[in-house]
Design a protein around this motif. Structure first.
Motif, PDB file in Angstrom:
ATOM      1  N   ASN A 108      58.280  42.779  25.004  1.00 31.01           N
ATOM      2  CA  ASN A 108      59.021  44.041  24.977  1.00 31.01           C
ATOM      3  C   ASN A 108      58.616  44.857  26.191  1.00 31.01           C
ATOM      4  OD1 ASN A 108      60.404  46.345  24.461  1.00 31.01           O
ATOM      5  ND2 ASN A 108      59.357  46.860  22.549  1.00 31.01           N
ATOM      6  N   PRO A 109      59.387  44.759  27.278  1.00 31.16           N
ATOM      7  CA  PRO A 109      59.037  45.465  28.511  1.00 31.16           C
ATOM      8  C   PRO A 109      59.057  46.982  28.379  1.00 31.16           C
ATOM      9  CG  PRO A 109      60.686  43.752  28.917  1.00 31.16           C
ATOM     10  CD  PRO A 109      60.597  43.945  27.440  1.00 31.16           C
ATOM     11  N   LEU A 110      59.515  47.492  27.210  1.00 29.89           N
ATOM     12  CA  LEU A 110      59.574  48.939  27.015  1.00 29.89           C
ATOM     13  C   LEU A 110      58.273  49.506  26.457  1.00 29.89           C
ATOM     14  CD1 LEU A 110      63.206  49.234  25.585  1.00 29.89           C
ATOM     15  CD2 LEU A 110      62.414  49.815  27.882  1.00 29.89           C
ATOM     16  N   THR A 111      57.284  48.622  26.194  1.00 28.94           N
ATOM     17  CA  THR A 111      55.966  49.094  25.747  1.00 28.94           C
ATOM     18  C   THR A 111      54.947  48.824  26.851  1.00 28.94           C
ATOM     19  OG1 THR A 111      55.327  46.980  24.763  1.00 28.94           O
ATOM     20  CG2 THR A 111      56.579  48.517  23.373  1.00 28.94           C
ATOM     21  N   PHE A 112      53.815  49.504  26.796  1.00 33.67           N
ATOM     22  CA  PHE A 112      52.819  49.374  27.853  1.00 33.67           C
ATOM     23  C   PHE A 112      52.293  47.938  27.950  1.00 33.67           C
ATOM     24  CE2 PHE A 112      48.400  49.510  29.357  1.00 33.67           C
ATOM     25  CZ  PHE A 112      48.572  50.166  30.566  1.00 33.67           C
ATOM     26  N   LEU A 113      51.801  47.381  26.833  1.00 34.96           N
ATOM     27  CA  LEU A 113      51.253  46.023  26.857  1.00 34.96           C
ATOM     28  C   LEU A 113      52.340  44.983  27.103  1.00 34.96           C
ATOM     29  CD1 LEU A 113      48.614  46.195  23.965  1.00 34.96           C
ATOM     30  CD2 LEU A 113      48.215  46.270  26.441  1.00 34.96           C
ATOM     31  N   GLY A 114      53.498  45.214  26.462  1.00 41.03           N
ATOM     32  CA  GLY A 114      54.613  44.293  26.678  1.00 41.03           C
ATOM     33  C   GLY A 114      55.075  44.299  28.124  1.00 41.03           C
ATOM     34  N   GLY A 115      55.052  45.480  28.751  1.00 48.27           N
ATOM     35  CA  GLY A 115      55.449  45.593  30.156  1.00 48.27           C
ATOM     36  C   GLY A 115      54.476  44.875  31.078  1.00 48.27           C
ATOM     37  N   LEU A 116      53.166  45.013  30.780  1.00 49.70           N
ATOM     38  CA  LEU A 116      52.163  44.301  31.576  1.00 49.70           C
ATOM     39  C   LEU A 116      52.345  42.790  31.466  1.00 49.70           C
ATOM     40  CD1 LEU A 116      48.864  46.332  30.966  1.00 49.70           C
ATOM     41  CD2 LEU A 116      50.055  46.021  33.150  1.00 49.70           C
ATOM     42  N   ALA A 117      52.565  42.315  30.238  1.00 49.43           N
ATOM     43  CA  ALA A 117      52.765  40.876  30.024  1.00 49.43           C
ATOM     44  C   ALA A 117      54.028  40.392  30.735  1.00 49.43           C
ATOM     45  CB  ALA A 117      52.849  40.574  28.533  1.00 49.43           C
ATOM     46  N   TYR A 118      55.091  41.192  30.645  1.00 52.61           N
ATOM     47  CA  TYR A 118      56.362  40.861  31.295  1.00 52.61           C
ATOM     48  C   TYR A 118      56.176  40.758  32.808  1.00 52.61           C
ATOM     49  CZ  TYR A 118      61.173  41.701  32.945  1.00 52.61           C
ATOM     50  OH  TYR A 118      62.388  41.638  33.585  1.00 52.61           O
ATOM     51  N   GLN A 119      55.484  41.739  33.390  1.00 54.44           N
ATOM     52  CA  GLN A 119      55.277  41.759  34.829  1.00 54.44           C
ATOM     53  C   GLN A 119      54.332  40.638  35.274  1.00 54.44           C
ATOM     54  OE1 GLN A 119      57.032  43.858  36.838  1.00 54.44           O
ATOM     55  NE2 GLN A 119      56.222  42.518  38.454  1.00 54.44           N
ATOM     56  N   PHE A 120      53.334  40.339  34.451  1.00 53.71           N
ATOM     57  CA  PHE A 120      52.398  39.261  34.763  1.00 53.71           C
ATOM     58  C   PHE A 120      53.121  37.922  34.828  1.00 53.71           C
ATOM     59  CE2 PHE A 120      49.577  35.858  33.208  1.00 53.71           C
ATOM     60  CZ  PHE A 120      48.609  35.884  34.208  1.00 53.71           C
ATOM     61  N   ILE A 121      53.988  37.659  33.856  1.00 52.20           N
ATOM     62  CA  ILE A 121      54.720  36.392  33.825  1.00 52.20           C
ATOM     63  C   ILE A 121      55.688  36.301  35.008  1.00 52.20           C
ATOM     64  CG2 ILE A 121      56.384  35.011  32.524  1.00 52.20           C
ATOM     65  CD1 ILE A 121      55.075  36.096  29.973  1.00 52.20           C
ATOM     66  N   LEU A 122      56.355  37.424  35.330  1.00 53.66           N
ATOM     67  CA  LEU A 122      57.251  37.436  36.490  1.00 53.66           C
ATOM     68  C   LEU A 122      56.494  37.060  37.766  1.00 53.66           C
ATOM     69  CD1 LEU A 122      59.478  40.645  36.072  1.00 53.66           C
ATOM     70  CD2 LEU A 122      60.199  38.263  35.912  1.00 53.66           C
ATOM     71  N   GLY A 123      55.315  37.675  37.948  1.00 53.21           N
ATOM     72  CA  GLY A 123      54.526  37.403  39.145  1.00 53.21           C
ATOM     73  C   GLY A 123      54.024  35.977  39.202  1.00 53.21           C
ATOM     74  N   LEU A 124      53.564  35.466  38.068  1.00 56.19           N
ATOM     75  CA  LEU A 124      53.017  34.116  38.019  1.00 56.19           C
ATOM     76  C   LEU A 124      54.094  33.076  38.308  1.00 56.19           C
ATOM     77  CD1 LEU A 124      50.132  33.183  37.482  1.00 56.19           C
ATOM     78  CD2 LEU A 124      50.803  32.672  35.137  1.00 56.19           C
TER      79      LEU A 124
END
Length: 671
Positions: A187-203
């Motif tokens: 859930n990119p709309l939450t803080f932790l979900g956004g971090l996980a979303y961005q981490f996967i995008l970068g990886l």
């Protein structure tokens, strides 16, 4: 300690190799980036039909990119290890397609395999399989053709079985991933979900996979939720969320994925590498519009273990900073979805409701990114420089131009161009002109009727101009010296058919260290002798000092095998390099040829004593001695005084074409 050094060596080689591969792909990458830029520009200008044409070209370039990566990687690895790329590339393509197509890892619009990571892995695996078994193109003229054919068929069948197993393994992995994704919700709309979303995008981006396509459902949901939230905010029904599509586009993709505008500034501010600075300056027009392919593949970042870390971490750090600033009310919430090609700073201003605070926040994030990128980038450049020094020292010690090619990336590209020029030069020689043999007599001063010649390869161009053998080094650099040896053997044996062999004439042919260390050389010589109907006792094989200073047991076996056939084996140019008397004793040579360099300055007592000492080698080894490079009467008399009966040099005769050698030989027979 040894394991750590070995791992470090493999790691350093990987960094160099991956840099070279992606530099070779750079033209395709830049073309794609420019095509996207032009397409969006035409769209903004309202020329949608022209824009769609450029987007079609972009899709085409993106479609062929993974296959091109597979081909270039397998070609590069095979060339580096001296295996013919014509063998390796089909293996790589077969494995890539066989794994991708059944598992639906293909582009929807083209049907082509579209996963760069699998392209790279299959190329590496295939190349390892071919290099390990030293597969070469089949040669029907070889004596062991049938045996080699069935060996390659067996190898290919085993490769097919391994490919099928890997395809099944990939199928299981994808099934597991699909099942696991049902339990993982981003859930990119939450803080932790956004971090996980961005981490996967970068990886994913760091290994060449489009993360937005991979996380399509999450991105689509993010976009829809952002639109609904902005509409509700504009209607006065709800406050703006901190996180939304505009948040990610404006603050976490400045200069492209990984906030690579920070890396570009890091290079311009801190780099001393001219190639990197030039690359960064060239990338500015694209990075301004958030297109980072030039940096992504030019340094490269992709598959680079050092630069992947900040590439993934900078957006995460930026996420935390921007989220905190907006949550604390220091900067306006993002109130719109900006176009992804909007330049940094301008995008911050527009996104934060035309606020200078958004510009300042972007500036802070860019500066933070520069600070994070800096140590990793300098470490990467430092490793490259250290590797270059090491490779240069190895090059000086081993005289290996190909290892110089693997030096620093800038030198690598220069050497790559040089190697390409050499390849074109050799191809031109093969197709325009002819290789032929000249023969220099080896004169027996006590019995002129004992005939022998050394065969020396020459090249005659289309105009009839004769060229000296400087081209031999070109064959060495291309890794094709064995092919030149085989061609020379054929030329010499063909000429020997018209020489007075019945009178005991011998002809010596020079063989490189690479060929004499190859078990196949014995079968080749046996087969060619049989084909040309030449008695082995009329043939001599000369090898260089380079061969005997190596600890290759195969060389000793091959020398014994040649002698068992009745072929005379000689060491050429003894005394010109690092070979010593103990090296000579390791091998049972029939003849030793003393290099001309030993004759120089023999007017001095020390050099004279040395030559006289070497002239006594035959007393210990039982081999025949030949004095090379005799150019004056004084030198001839000196070697005779040393007890050497066989001489070779311009004093007696220069290397001559076959017809002149025949006349010379016949004149000695009549004496």
């Amino acid at each position: 300690m040894w394991k750590m050094a070995s791992i470090k060596s493999y790691y350093n080689n990987y960094i160099k190799d991956i840099s070279i591969v992606f530099l070779l792909l750079l033209p395709l990458t830049i073309c794609n980036a420019i095509t996207i830029f032009v397409g969006h520009s035409l769209n903004i200008a309202g020329l949608t039909q022209a824009a769609s044409t450029f987007f079609y070209f972009s899709d085409l370039l993106i479609g062929i990119y993974p296959i091109t990566l597979c081909i270039i990687t397998s070609y590069y690895i095979s060339t580096k290890h001296g295996v013919n790329a014509m063998v390796v590339v089909p293996y790589s393509l077969l494995m890539y397609i066989a794994i991708s197509v059944p598992n639906d890892l293909v582009a929807a619009n083209t049907g082509l395999p579209n996963n760069p990571l699998i392209a790279l892995l299959t190329a590496i695996i295939s190349a390892i399989c071919c290099v390990s078994f030293r597969l070469f193109p089949l040669d029907p003229s070889r004596l062991d053709f049938v045996k080699t054919l069935y060996i390659q068929v067996a190898h290919f069948f085993a490769f097919l079985l391994m490919t099928l197993a890997l395809a099944k393994l990939m199928e299981s992995f994808l099934a597991f991933s699909t099942g696991a994704s049902q339990f993982i919700t981003l859930n990119p709309l939450t803080f932790l979900g956004g971090l996980a979303y961005q981490f996967i995008l970068g990886l994913l981006g760091a290994v060449g996979i489009n993360g937005h396509n991979f996380l399509f459902r999450a991105k689509q949901q993010l976009f829809e939720n952002t639109q609904l939230n902005i509409a509700a905010w504009q209607a006065g029904d709800a406050p703006l969320n901190v996180l939304g599509q505009g948040f990610y586009d404006a603050f976490l993709s400045m200069g492209g994925s990984g906030n690579t505008i920070s890396l570009l500034l890091c290079i311009l501010l801190f780099s001393k590498d001219r190639r990197h600075i030039t690359l960064a300056i060239s990338a500015i027009p694209l990075v301004i519009f958030n297109i980072n392919e030039l940096l992504l593949f030019g340094l490269p970042i992709i598959f680079n273990p050092i630069l992947i870390v900040p590439f993934v971490c900078v957006p995460l750090a930026s996420f935390v900073v921007v989220y905190s600033a907006i949550s604390l009310g220091l900067v306006n919430h993002v109130g719109t979805i900006v176009d992804w090609m909007t330049p940094p700073l301008l995008s911050g201003y527009i996104a934060t409701q035309n606020s200078i605070g958004g510009v300042v926040l972007q500036f802070v994030v860019i500066t933070l990114g520069v600070m994070i990128y800096r140590p990793f980038y300098l470490n990467y450049v430092g490793r490259s420089r250290q590797n270059n020094m090491t490779m240069s020292r190895q090059s000086e010690l081993e005289s290996s131009t190909f290892k110089t090619f693997l030096g620093d990336i800038n030198q690598m590209m220069g050497s790559y161009v040089s190697k390409h020029d050499i390849s074109r030069r050799v191809n031109h020689m093969l197709n325009n002109g002819e290789f032929l043999m000249h023969y220099q007599p080896q004169v027996n001063v006590t019995n002129a009727t004992k005939l022998s010649f050394e065969a020396l390869v020459r090249y005659k161009d289309k105009t009839g101009k004769l060229n000296p053998p400087i081209f031999i080094n070109d064959f060495y650099q291309l890794g094709a010296i064995k092919q030149l040896d085989q061609m020379v053997i054929d030329l010499v044996l063909n000429d020997m058919q018209s020489m007075p062999l019945a009178n005991g004439c011998k002809v010596s042919v020079n063989i490189s260290a690479e060929s004499i260390a190859d078990p196949a050389i014995i079968y080749l010589i046996m087969e060619r002798l049989r084909f040309y109907n030449i008695d082995p006792e009329n043939l001599e094989v000369e090898i260089t000092e380079e061969a005997i200073i190596t600890e290759d047991k195969q060389i000793s076996k091959n020398i014994d095998a040649l002698q068992a056939l009745g072929i005379t084996v000689a060491i050429d140019d003894f005394g010109s390099g690092y070979a010593s008397f103990p090296h000579l004793l390791k091998f049972n040579f029939d003849k030793v040829k003393l290099d001309r360099s030993l004759l120089l300055n023999t007017q001095n007592e020390r050099e004279k004593n040395l030559y006289q000492l070497l002239a006594k080698i035959s007393e210990v080894t039982g081999c025949v001695l030949v004095a090379e490079g005799i150019e004056t009467e004084q030198e001839k008399q000196f070697v005779e005084q040393c007890g050497i009966d066989i001489c070779q040099g311009y004093y007696f005769a220069k290397p001559m074409p076959l017809d002149e050698a025949q006349v010379w030989a016949n004149s000695k027979i009549r004496i």
